[in-house]
Design a protein around this motif. Structure first.
Motif, PDB file in Angstrom:
ATOM      1  N   UNK A   3     -67.048 -14.212 -51.643  1.00 53.72           N
ATOM      2  CA  UNK A   3     -67.032 -12.824 -52.108  1.00 53.72           C
ATOM      3  C   UNK A   3     -68.453 -12.384 -52.433  1.00 53.72           C
ATOM      4  N   UNK A   4     -68.816 -11.197 -51.939  1.00 51.20           N
ATOM      5  CA  UNK A   4     -70.133 -10.629 -52.211  1.00 51.20           C
ATOM      6  C   UNK A   4     -70.037  -9.577 -53.301  1.00 51.20           C
ATOM      7  N   UNK A  36     -66.344  -8.019 -49.893  1.00 51.60           N
ATOM      8  CA  UNK A  36     -67.466  -7.462 -50.647  1.00 51.60           C
ATOM      9  C   UNK A  36     -66.952  -6.376 -51.573  1.00 51.60           C
ATOM     10  N   UNK A  37     -67.526  -6.321 -52.771  1.00 54.02           N
ATOM     11  CA  UNK A  37     -67.126  -5.312 -53.756  1.00 54.02           C
ATOM     12  C   UNK A  37     -68.328  -4.425 -54.074  1.00 54.02           C
ATOM     13  N   UNK A 219     -73.474 -13.821 -53.286  1.00 54.88           N
ATOM     14  CA  UNK A 219     -72.223 -14.309 -52.694  1.00 54.88           C
ATOM     15  C   UNK A 219     -71.764 -15.543 -53.463  1.00 54.88           C
ATOM     16  N   UNK A 220     -70.483 -15.550 -53.814  1.00 52.45           N
ATOM     17  CA  UNK A 220     -69.921 -16.651 -54.582  1.00 52.45           C
ATOM     18  C   UNK A 220     -68.680 -17.165 -53.862  1.00 52.45           C
ATOM     19  N   UNK A 221     -68.484 -18.497 -53.877  1.00 49.67           N
ATOM     20  CA  UNK A 221     -67.328 -19.129 -53.233  1.00 49.67           C
ATOM     21  C   UNK A 221     -66.219 -19.333 -54.263  1.00 49.67           C
ATOM     22  N   UNK A 222     -65.019 -18.831 -53.954  1.00 46.51           N
ATOM     23  CA  UNK A 222     -63.869 -18.956 -54.837  1.00 46.51           C
ATOM     24  C   UNK A 222     -62.835 -19.882 -54.200  1.00 46.51           C
ATOM     25  N   UNK A 223     -62.233 -20.737 -55.010  1.00 42.33           N
ATOM     26  CA  UNK A 223     -61.244 -21.715 -54.547  1.00 42.33           C
ATOM     27  C   UNK A 223     -59.836 -21.171 -54.830  1.00 42.33           C
TER      28      UNK A 223
END
Length: 255
Positions: A3-4, A36-37, A219-223
């Protein structure tokens, strides 16, 4: 899911802001973002006279999504009957996926005088998550987020325009809404004054994953498996006592 957070400053015109937003979205796409938000009311903030330009802005964003494969959550101002609506539009490669209209209007920015509040909560499946949409001032109403969580939402996406002068409350609410509901939270703010509170990614424990304080993209990685695992390992919702919470349904003027 990657997610950005697009920490963007609104320019003097929607056209100029759109150009800047598309450049940052392209950067997010190159960094591997799938979602992206953008901030609340990103093309024009509270310039109501420019709301008629929103359809053109959304058309350009939709074209970008179609070409890139990105899903974008865009906060916009739209005409609504003889008033306006503060909305988050979720646009995917296939087109419009969902629309959330801000349910809690903030008196400090005179929103109730100009806008019609939304009447529905909106969540949708997104890359293995159930994502619930909220906007800025909604953060002050924990009931909304708990209602989402009880529907299985495990990710909150929140376009915002939160002032730097109240940034302490902003960070407190973001972390609290995530931790109390054991859900990820992505809250994206404007980069310009008088807004400028940091854009934040918060994990289901309430821990900060990412912070942006200057215009740009993170950008972050979400599980997708983590919220369910945490809810099982540290159960909270089964201990709720709904029979004690009837007062939540009273109006503010109730005795």
């Amino acid at each position: 899911m990657n997610v950005a957070l697009v920490h963007l400053a609104t320019r003097e015109t929607p056209e100029a802001t759109l150009e800047a937003a598309l450049a940052l979205l392209e950067q997010a796409h190159r960094q591997g973002a799938e979602v992206a938000v953008l901030p609340e009311l990103f093309p024009s903030v509270y310039r109501y006279e420019e709301a008629h330009k929103t359809p053109g802005v959304l058309s350009a964003v939709a074209q970008f999504c179609k070409q890139s494969g990105l899903t974008v959550v865009a906060g916009v101002l739209e005409p609504h009957q003889d008033r306006y609506a503060n909305r988050a539009q979720v646009i995917g490669p296939e087109g419009l996926r969902a629309t959330y209209t801000k349910t809690h209007l903030i008196p400090a920015f005179n929103e109730p005088a100009h806008m019609t509040p939304g009447q529905d909560l909106v969540h949708l499946g997104l890359k293995g998550f159930q994502a619930g949409i909220a906007i800025c001032f909604d953060l002050r109403f924990p009931e909304l987020f708990r209602a989402y969580a009880l529907e299985g939402v495990d990710l909150f996406l929140i376009p915002s325009a939160w002032p730097m002068s109240r940034s302490y409350a902003w960070e407190l609410f973001c972390k609290a809404r995530a931790a109390e509901n054991q859900a990820y939270l992505i809250a994206v703010n404007h980069a310009e004054d008088p807004f400028g509170a940091a854009s934040l990614a918060i994990d289901p424990m309430g821990m900060e994953m990412l912070r942006l304080e200057a215009e740009g993209v993170g950008v972050v990685a979400l599980d997708p498996s983590y919220p369910a695992r945490l809810r099982q390992e540290f159960p909270v919702f089964p201990q709720r006592r709904p029979e004690l919470y009837a007062g939540l349904l009273k109006s503010p003027t109730s005795k």
